[in-house]
Every structure is written in C-alpha cells, then in structure tokens.
Design a protein around this motif. Structure first.
Motif, PDB file in Angstrom:
ATOM      1  N   GLU A  50      -5.674 -12.730 -12.508  1.00  0.00           N
ATOM      2  CA  GLU A  50      -7.066 -12.391 -12.815  1.00  0.00           C
ATOM      3  C   GLU A  50      -7.214 -12.026 -14.287  1.00  0.00           C
ATOM      4  OE1 GLU A  50      -6.589  -9.647  -9.845  1.00  0.00           O
ATOM      5  OE2 GLU A  50      -6.149  -7.909 -11.073  1.00  0.00           O
ATOM      6  N   VAL A  53      -9.025  -7.519 -15.144  1.00  0.00           N
ATOM      7  CA  VAL A  53      -8.178  -6.423 -15.624  1.00  0.00           C
ATOM      8  C   VAL A  53      -7.481  -6.979 -16.872  1.00  0.00           C
ATOM      9  CG1 VAL A  53      -6.196  -4.952 -15.077  1.00  0.00           C
ATOM     10  CG2 VAL A  53      -7.948  -5.381 -13.347  1.00  0.00           C
ATOM     11  N   ARG A  55      -5.072  -6.493 -18.970  1.00  0.00           N
ATOM     12  CA  ARG A  55      -3.664  -6.738 -19.289  1.00  0.00           C
ATOM     13  C   ARG A  55      -3.224  -8.175 -19.078  1.00  0.00           C
ATOM     14  NH1 ARG A  55       0.814  -5.324 -14.922  1.00  0.00           N
ATOM     15  NH2 ARG A  55       1.690  -7.124 -15.975  1.00  0.00           N
ATOM     16  N   TRP A  56      -3.793  -8.841 -18.044  1.00  0.00           N
ATOM     17  CA  TRP A  56      -3.293 -10.153 -17.656  1.00  0.00           C
ATOM     18  C   TRP A  56      -3.481 -11.208 -18.736  1.00  0.00           C
ATOM     19  CZ3 TRP A  56      -0.041  -9.863 -13.865  1.00  0.00           C
ATOM     20  CH2 TRP A  56      -0.189  -8.862 -12.898  1.00  0.00           C
ATOM     21  N   ASP A 128       5.384  -9.335 -11.827  1.00  0.00           N
ATOM     22  CA  ASP A 128       4.685  -8.045 -11.724  1.00  0.00           C
ATOM     23  C   ASP A 128       4.389  -7.628 -10.283  1.00  0.00           C
ATOM     24  OD1 ASP A 128       3.378  -5.898 -13.627  1.00  0.00           O
ATOM     25  OD2 ASP A 128       2.035  -6.177 -11.928  1.00  0.00           O
ATOM     26  N   ARG A 129       3.822  -8.545  -9.494  1.00  0.00           N
ATOM     27  CA  ARG A 129       3.518  -8.258  -8.090  1.00  0.00           C
ATOM     28  C   ARG A 129       4.485  -9.029  -7.193  1.00  0.00           C
ATOM     29  NH1 ARG A 129      -3.003  -9.395  -8.354  1.00  0.00           N
ATOM     30  NH2 ARG A 129      -3.548  -7.553  -9.566  1.00  0.00           N
ATOM     31  N   ASP A 179      -2.352  -6.085  -2.747  1.00  0.00           N
ATOM     32  CA  ASP A 179      -1.360  -6.075  -3.827  1.00  0.00           C
ATOM     33  C   ASP A 179      -0.239  -5.117  -3.443  1.00  0.00           C
ATOM     34  OD1 ASP A 179       0.090  -5.587  -6.147  1.00  0.00           O
ATOM     35  OD2 ASP A 179      -1.672  -5.367  -7.429  1.00  0.00           O
ATOM     36  N   ASN A 181       1.978  -3.812  -5.058  1.00  0.00           N
ATOM     37  CA  ASN A 181       2.159  -2.720  -6.023  1.00  0.00           C
ATOM     38  C   ASN A 181       1.347  -1.489  -5.666  1.00  0.00           C
ATOM     39  OD1 ASN A 181       3.844  -4.204  -7.615  1.00  0.00           O
ATOM     40  ND2 ASN A 181       2.322  -4.676  -9.197  1.00  0.00           N
ATOM     41  N   PHE A 185       2.411   2.446  -6.174  1.00  0.00           N
ATOM     42  CA  PHE A 185       1.744   3.394  -7.081  1.00  0.00           C
ATOM     43  C   PHE A 185       1.337   4.645  -6.307  1.00  0.00           C
ATOM     44  CE2 PHE A 185      -0.054  -0.643  -9.329  1.00  0.00           C
ATOM     45  CZ  PHE A 185       1.128  -0.822 -10.023  1.00  0.00           C
ATOM     46  N   TRP A 225      -9.055  -4.837  -6.719  1.00  0.00           N
ATOM     47  CA  TRP A 225      -9.066  -3.984  -7.922  1.00  0.00           C
ATOM     48  C   TRP A 225     -10.429  -4.091  -8.630  1.00  0.00           C
ATOM     49  CZ3 TRP A 225      -4.973  -0.809  -9.197  1.00  0.00           C
ATOM     50  CH2 TRP A 225      -3.721  -1.104  -8.649  1.00  0.00           C
ATOM     51  N   ASN A 254      -5.537   2.670 -11.843  1.00  0.00           N
ATOM     52  CA  ASN A 254      -5.408   1.976 -13.126  1.00  0.00           C
ATOM     53  C   ASN A 254      -6.615   2.279 -14.013  1.00  0.00           C
ATOM     54  OD1 ASN A 254      -7.482   0.226 -12.364  1.00  0.00           O
ATOM     55  ND2 ASN A 254      -6.280  -1.640 -12.581  1.00  0.00           N
ATOM     56  N   GLN A 280      -3.690   3.565 -15.689  1.00  0.00           N
ATOM     57  CA  GLN A 280      -2.499   2.734 -15.861  1.00  0.00           C
ATOM     58  C   GLN A 280      -2.888   1.511 -16.659  1.00  0.00           C
ATOM     59  OE1 GLN A 280       0.573   0.093 -13.136  1.00  0.00           O
ATOM     60  NE2 GLN A 280      -1.127   1.044 -12.105  1.00  0.00           N
ATOM     61  N   ASP A 281      -2.025   1.035 -17.478  1.00  0.00           N
ATOM     62  CA  ASP A 281      -2.099  -0.223 -18.242  1.00  0.00           C
ATOM     63  C   ASP A 281      -2.303  -0.011 -19.734  1.00  0.00           C
ATOM     64  OD1 ASP A 281      -1.725  -1.853 -16.031  1.00  0.00           O
ATOM     65  OD2 ASP A 281      -3.867  -2.158 -15.686  1.00  0.00           O
TER      66      ASP A 281
HETATM   67  C1  BGC Z   1      -0.642  -4.337 -11.876  1.00  0.00           C
HETATM   68  C2  BGC Z   1      -1.457  -3.368 -12.690  1.00  0.00           C
HETATM   69  C3  BGC Z   1      -2.911  -3.795 -12.702  1.00  0.00           C
HETATM   70  C4  BGC Z   1      -3.410  -4.122 -11.304  1.00  0.00           C
HETATM   71  C5  BGC Z   1      -4.787  -4.745 -11.341  1.00  0.00           C
HETATM   72  C6  BGC Z   1      -1.238  -4.503 -10.504  1.00  0.00           C
HETATM   73  O1  BGC Z   1      -0.503  -5.359  -9.726  1.00  0.00           O
HETATM   74  O2  BGC Z   1       0.694  -3.905 -11.788  1.00  0.00           O
HETATM   75  O3  BGC Z   1      -0.940  -3.312 -13.981  1.00  0.00           O
HETATM   76  O4  BGC Z   1      -3.709  -2.773 -13.224  1.00  0.00           O
HETATM   77  O5  BGC Z   1      -2.537  -5.015 -10.668  1.00  0.00           O
HETATM   78  O6  BGC Z   1      -4.785  -5.961 -12.007  1.00  0.00           O
END
Ligand code: BGC
Length: 379
Positions: A50, A53, A55-56, A128-129, A179, A181, A185, A225, A254, A280-281
């Motif tokens: 996505e 968010v 960071r991606w 990451d996931r 997700d 993750n 978290f 998210w 996050n 987070q991020d």
């Molecule tokens: C990531 C986070 C991110 C979230 C939403 C998670 O899987 O580890 O860094 O904020 O996804 O994209």
C-alpha cells in the motif's frame, strides 16, 4: 564483349598476383567478432502492499535502487491494500519472467499467488509482513515486531510512571487484523503493560484485551490500517466508553493511526493536554508532531537497511546460494514466525524508540530526513 571478359580476367589475375605477393606478410587480423549482446538483466518483482502508509513508498524506492545497482531489472507494483489486486500483480510478474518476487502482503490470500509463483520456479521472499497459510517460500525479512510493541508499551510505562502511579486511564488500538504484524505489536506492548492492568495502576476504557488471542482483540483492530476507521473509532470512544474518564494514554500501533486519533482528540475539545500517544514508522508529519509535543513517540524502523538486506537476500537466492548472505545486521530467528504451515527462517532488524530527545539523532543525523523536512512535516 569478349574483350571485356579478357580484360576482367587480366585484372583478376593481377589481383591474384598481388595477393600472392602479400603472402609473406602477417595475416590481416580477423574481423572482430560481433560484441556479445549483454545478457538481459534478470527481473525481480517488488509487490508492495500500500501507499496510504508513507513508509512503503520508501521501501520500494530503496529496494529498487539497491537491486538496480546489483544489475537487476526491477518491477514495482503497489496493491492499494487490496490482496486480489496484489495477486494479479504477482501473476503478472511471474508472466514477465521474474526470477524472484519480494512480497509485502495484504492478507493471507497472498498465499495463492505465492504458491503459483513457486510452481513456476519463482522464489518469493516475505517482506516485513509474514505471508501466512503457506510453506511456499523460505525466507522472511522484517524488524523485531514484538520489540516494536514493547518499545511502545515501555514509552507509556515511562511517561505515566506506572511503577508508582495509580489509576491511569488508557484506551487501546491495534493494526489490521489481516496483518500478522499487528498481533506482534499488540502482544509486545501488552507484555509491558499487562502487569499494570492487573495491578490496577492502568485502567482500560473501551474493549480491554490484554492479548491478541483474546476474543475482544477484534474490537480494537483497524481493518486495512485505515486512518479514517481509527478516527471514527476514537470519536465513538470519546462520546461513549471513554466519555467520563480523562485518558492518560492511547496505545496507537503506528503513526498514520496515531495522527488520526490525535485528530479526533483535538476535535473533541476536552483535552487541553493530549494523552500520551504512541506510534511507529517515524513518518515525517509525526516527527514534526513529536517535536511539538503532540505525539509522544514513534518507533523508527530504518527501511533503508531492511531494503538493503532484502536486496542482498534476493541476490543470494537468485545466484543459487544455499542461504542468503546479508551484510546488514540482522538476528536470525528460526522459531518465532509460523505461517501455520511451517516456521519460516526470519531475519530480524532492530527497531528504535524515538521521542523528542533522540529524534534529531535518529532521524536527521542518520540522513533519513533533513532537519528542514522535519520542521515542515513534509519533504
Ligand atoms: C508495518 C508497519 C506499518 C503497517 C501499516 C505493518 O505491517 O510493519 O510499519 O505501519 O504495516 O502499513
């Protein structure tokens, strides 16, 4: 006609003589073989979940750059948090001849695409996931997700001085239930906070799971998210379950969700001083808000390093190495990440808690952002 034939014969004879006369000389160099066409660059696919968010976008950019520097051709696709879209993108990468695909999945339904990629001889790396529900891949690169949660919990514990405080109020948010993750978290955060819930130092308003396995966990999750969903839920809490309490903290998983929760709190008007709010991020606008005291902390995950390690892992597996060789610092974990079909060998990077005190060191001095961008909250 006859004459001209004769003349030509003479000329030809003369040329032959000339050729004979040259016989002693070094043979003319053989014409250079046509330069071998460079082998077409090997294709690597990056299936990124996505862009809502922030960071991606960076993850994709860094990995593309690293892989291109290694000589690979890179195909990037963003799935807009839609797994069927991502599955089509993965199939497309397989059709185009990708040798490896890095997948940051959206939901467990990614397993289907990963399994057909494997059947086509394409290697997948879970990025990451964790891609759950399949054993069709061998490696997973991520941050220590449980630790991310612990850092959030620790920040709340410190800010509210929970060791000595009594009756502090908190409300809980978790990430997307799709997700893997999100559970890590939350469980990491509750690993720190649960003893204070048990002792009564911390009171939860709204749904009160203390573990992601609790039935009420689904009530605090944020599908996809999505910031608007978290904001709407915070509004509901403020006018309902948390109406008559003064919140001292909000566990936000996050930065994207933290900011939407802050938006709801500001809109509510009751909070002259905002509660402690995690994130987070290390997103840019959150970095600005942390400096301004609106958001308490974030967990910085240096995605430049994750991208580099992943590019190295891709390179290793494409070259047929028995194991990925990484130059980046990562802890190898062979017990924690279970897809439901197998425990995947994982490479875990270290997350860092960032607040007002160390933000400049971690986010600016490290070159992740410029001081100017942090001050503006945008690039
Ligand atoms: C990531 C986070 C991110 C979230 C939403 C998670 O899987 O580890 O860094 O904020 O996804 O994209």
């Amino acid at each position: 006609m006859r004459k001209s034939v004769f003349t030509l014969t003479l000329i030809a004879a003369a040329m032959g003589l000339t050729a004979c006369g040259k016989k002693e000389e070094a043979p003319a160099p053989a014409p250079a073989a046509p330069a071998a066409a460079p082998a077409p660059a090997v294709l690597v696919g990056l299936a990124i979940p996505e862009t809502h968010v922030e960071r991606w976008v960076g993850d994709a950019e860094y990995m593309k750059k690293d892989l291109e520097a290694m000589g690979y051709k890179v195909d990037v696709a963003f799935a807009d948090a839609d797994q069927s879209k991502q599955n089509k993108q993965i199939e497309d990468m397989v059709t185009k001849g990708a040798k490896a695909i890095v997948v940051g999945s959206v939901t467990e339904a990614a397993a289907q695409a990963v399994e057909s990629a494997k059947k086509a001889g394409v290697q997948v790396i879970s990025y990451d996931r964790l891609i759950t529900g399949t054993d069709a891949y061998d490696y997973y690169l991520t941050f220590d997700n449980f630790k991310v949660g612990q850092l959030q919990g620790q920040a709340i514990k410190d800010a509210l001085a929970l060791d000595t405080a009594k009756g502090k109020n908190i409300t809980l948010f978790a990430g997307s239930p799709t997700d893997n993750n999100a559970r890590f978290f939350f469980d990491g955060a509750m690993d720190v906070l649960k003893p204070f819930v048990t002792s009564g130092a911390l009171k939860i308003c709204g749904p009160a799971p203390t573990n992601s396995a609790d039935a009420t966990w689904s009530k605090i999750t944020t599908e996809g998210w999505a910031a608007d969903k978290a904001k709407a839920r915070m509004e509901t809490l403020l006018s309902g379950a948390c109406k008559s309490v003064k919140l001292d903290a909000v566990l936000a998983p996050n930065d994207t969700l933290a900011r939407s929760i802050i938006g709801a709190l500001e809109q509510d008007g009751k909070y002259k001083t905002l509660p402690v709010i995690t994130g987070q991020d290390g997103e840019l606008l959150s970095a600005k808000w942390i400096m301004e005291g609106k958001q308490t902390m974030t967990v910085f995950k240096d995605t430049r390093v994750l991208a580099k390690g992943t590019a190295e892992a891709v390179d290793s597996i494409i070259k047929g190495a028995a194991e990925p060789t990484l130059t980046v610092k990562a802890r190898v974990d062979t017990t924690t990440y279970n897809t439901g079909k197998k425990v995947v060998k994982s490479f875990l990077l270290e997350p860092v808690a960032v607040n007002k005190d160390n933000l400049t060191k971690e986010l600016v001095d490290s070159g992740f952002y410029t001081a100017d961008a942090v001050a503006k909250g945008t690039k």
